[in-house]
Design a protein around this motif. Sequence first.
Motif, PDB file in Angstrom:
ATOM      1  N   UNK A  16      35.982  87.720  39.833  1.00 34.43           N
ATOM      2  CA  UNK A  16      36.598  86.800  40.790  1.00 34.43           C
ATOM      3  C   UNK A  16      35.761  86.595  42.053  1.00 34.43           C
ATOM      4  N   UNK A  17      34.740  87.424  42.261  1.00 32.86           N
ATOM      5  CA  UNK A  17      33.960  87.308  43.498  1.00 32.86           C
ATOM      6  C   UNK A  17      32.509  87.712  43.235  1.00 32.86           C
ATOM      7  N   UNK A  18      31.587  86.732  43.336  1.00 32.80           N
ATOM      8  CA  UNK A  18      30.177  87.048  43.178  1.00 32.80           C
ATOM      9  C   UNK A  18      29.589  87.534  44.515  1.00 32.80           C
ATOM     10  N   UNK A  19      28.314  87.856  44.530  1.00 30.52           N
ATOM     11  CA  UNK A  19      27.720  88.454  45.728  1.00 30.52           C
ATOM     12  C   UNK A  19      27.658  87.485  46.903  1.00 30.52           C
ATOM     13  N   UNK A  20      27.425  86.210  46.628  1.00 32.34           N
ATOM     14  CA  UNK A  20      27.408  85.242  47.723  1.00 32.34           C
ATOM     15  C   UNK A  20      28.798  85.106  48.347  1.00 32.34           C
ATOM     16  N   UNK A  21      29.817  85.092  47.502  1.00 30.15           N
ATOM     17  CA  UNK A  21      31.183  85.017  48.009  1.00 30.15           C
ATOM     18  C   UNK A  21      31.537  86.282  48.778  1.00 30.15           C
ATOM     19  N   UNK A  22      31.047  87.411  48.314  1.00 31.17           N
ATOM     20  CA  UNK A  22      31.309  88.675  48.993  1.00 31.17           C
ATOM     21  C   UNK A  22      30.605  88.716  50.353  1.00 31.17           C
ATOM     22  N   UNK A  23      29.388  88.185  50.404  1.00 30.60           N
ATOM     23  CA  UNK A  23      28.665  88.104  51.676  1.00 30.60           C
ATOM     24  C   UNK A  23      29.410  87.200  52.656  1.00 30.60           C
ATOM     25  N   UNK A  24      29.942  86.111  52.156  1.00 31.45           N
ATOM     26  CA  UNK A  24      30.745  85.209  53.003  1.00 31.45           C
ATOM     27  C   UNK A  24      31.946  85.944  53.583  1.00 31.45           C
ATOM     28  N   UNK A  25      32.634  86.699  52.746  1.00 29.71           N
ATOM     29  CA  UNK A  25      33.803  87.455  53.214  1.00 29.71           C
ATOM     30  C   UNK A  25      33.397  88.494  54.248  1.00 29.71           C
ATOM     31  N   UNK A  26      32.260  89.153  54.024  1.00 32.89           N
ATOM     32  CA  UNK A  26      31.776  90.148  54.982  1.00 32.89           C
ATOM     33  C   UNK A  26      31.512  89.517  56.343  1.00 32.89           C
ATOM     34  N   UNK A  61      20.886  83.789  49.450  1.00 33.14           N
ATOM     35  CA  UNK A  61      21.557  84.446  50.578  1.00 33.14           C
ATOM     36  C   UNK A  61      21.489  83.564  51.822  1.00 33.14           C
ATOM     37  N   UNK A  62      20.350  82.913  52.022  1.00 32.03           N
ATOM     38  CA  UNK A  62      20.211  82.016  53.169  1.00 32.03           C
ATOM     39  C   UNK A  62      21.204  80.861  53.071  1.00 32.03           C
ATOM     40  N   UNK A  63      21.381  80.340  51.859  1.00 33.53           N
ATOM     41  CA  UNK A  63      22.324  79.229  51.684  1.00 33.53           C
ATOM     42  C   UNK A  63      23.743  79.650  52.047  1.00 33.53           C
ATOM     43  N   UNK A  64      24.089  80.892  51.759  1.00 31.06           N
ATOM     44  CA  UNK A  64      25.416  81.391  52.129  1.00 31.06           C
ATOM     45  C   UNK A  64      25.627  81.307  53.638  1.00 31.06           C
ATOM     46  N   UNK A  65      24.615  81.727  54.409  1.00 32.49           N
ATOM     47  CA  UNK A  65      24.710  81.678  55.872  1.00 32.49           C
ATOM     48  C   UNK A  65      24.761  80.233  56.344  1.00 32.49           C
ATOM     49  N   UNK A  66      23.922  79.396  55.768  1.00 34.67           N
ATOM     50  CA  UNK A  66      23.881  77.979  56.137  1.00 34.67           C
ATOM     51  C   UNK A  66      25.237  77.328  55.908  1.00 34.67           C
ATOM     52  N   UNK A  67      25.841  77.604  54.760  1.00 37.53           N
ATOM     53  CA  UNK A  67      27.141  76.999  54.437  1.00 37.53           C
ATOM     54  C   UNK A  67      28.216  77.422  55.437  1.00 37.53           C
ATOM     55  N   UNK A  68      28.190  78.677  55.859  1.00 36.46           N
ATOM     56  CA  UNK A  68      29.171  79.148  56.846  1.00 36.46           C
ATOM     57  C   UNK A  68      28.977  78.434  58.181  1.00 36.46           C
ATOM     58  N   UNK A  69      27.728  78.330  58.621  1.00 42.66           N
ATOM     59  CA  UNK A  69      27.443  77.666  59.896  1.00 42.66           C
ATOM     60  C   UNK A  69      27.901  76.212  59.850  1.00 42.66           C
ATOM     61  N   UNK A  70      27.630  75.536  58.744  1.00 44.90           N
ATOM     62  CA  UNK A  70      28.067  74.144  58.606  1.00 44.90           C
ATOM     63  C   UNK A  70      29.585  74.043  58.602  1.00 44.90           C
ATOM     64  N   UNK A  71      30.224  74.962  57.914  1.00 47.07           N
ATOM     65  CA  UNK A  71      31.690  74.979  57.867  1.00 47.07           C
ATOM     66  C   UNK A  71      32.289  75.128  59.262  1.00 47.07           C
ATOM     67  N   UNK A  72      31.586  75.887  60.120  1.00 44.70           N
ATOM     68  CA  UNK A  72      32.047  76.108  61.488  1.00 44.70           C
ATOM     69  C   UNK A  72      31.580  75.023  62.446  1.00 44.70           C
TER      70      UNK A  72
END
Length: 368
Positions: A16-26, A61-72
């Motif tokens: 239910x949760x891959x590493x990118x999703x887990x990094x997002x949650x962290x 991993x960089x894309x995970x951070x980018x997506x969060x910043x864009x979301x915010x």
Amino acid sequence: MEKSKVYFTDMHATLKENLQQKLTRLIKTAGIGQIDFNKKFTAIKIHFGEPGNLAYLRPNYAKTIVDIVKELGGNPFLTDCNTLYVGGRKNALDHLDSAYVNGFSPFSTGCHIIIGDGLKGTDEVLVPVVGGEYVKEAKIGHAIMDADIFITLTHFKGHEAAGIGGTLKNVGMGCGSRAGKMEMHSSGKPYISHDDCIGCGQCAKNCAHNAITVTQKKATINHDKCVGCGRCIGVCPMDAVLPASDESNDILNKKIAEYSCAVLNGRPSFHISLVIDVSPFCDCHGENDVPIVPDVGMFASFDPVALDVACADAVNVQPIIPGSILDKADEKNHDHFTNLSPETNWKVAIDHAVKLNLGSNEYELITI
């Protein structure tokens, strides 16, 4: 001083949760949403990896951070500054090529790459270091200082000069222009390799202090006139201008802390560190070796100092991987990094950063 909060999660995934999703949650649990990103330019400082090295962080991993910043609501870009040594990242064009070869592009990460100190590594800003013992004005990449918000994504590893390649190293050394890197590695007086010099005179033309002369098709630097600005390093087409590399590792670590202070003071910042593929040496090497310990996990904090300490502590309780360089080291005491590079002391940077009020060396580890 109150303990800083450092958030941690391991590298286990579920259906239910891959590493990118887990990094997002962290990252979200650690409180990145407390920063106002609305329409703010956000620098994400990362190491793109020297070509030939395979231990650097994947662009996913960089894309995970980018997506969060864009979301915010932020406007993110990935960044790093050019290297002092000769290699695949010594100017912006080579640096971009290396980033693309290693998988970093607007298509894979969702944002653009901007090399912080420009084409030749000379686009810098002089930033005051409050309380600096060795550096009064740090030479930081212009684009990095132009950003409204600063985020780091660090591959935590060993380092042959600093002891650890953590967040402070990523910020301090990584954000220095080529001249800034020279200042950290040396007392500030470059020299000419006559074997490589072709006498083109570019260094002399760009010296504001008339410290360089060219005779018999070879340049020479007068150290009595030289102020150590390092611009000659960036303009030399043959990489014949070299830093002295004469500072001790302890002073190097203190300068890294002071450069970090210059970068971070006065604007919001947030830090992520991945303790995976823990290579013995920096990702600046064109090769990597067997990891020294098993993968540990992902860490995040507002405090870069506490984050480095937490990551180092987590590595030091790990078993040594058989056959690694660490396994073959002569010493076997409680500190893996000291055993790996006995001439280094990574805690010098930590203690100096605490002295500069950059963060705390005491932390509360919160596991999610």
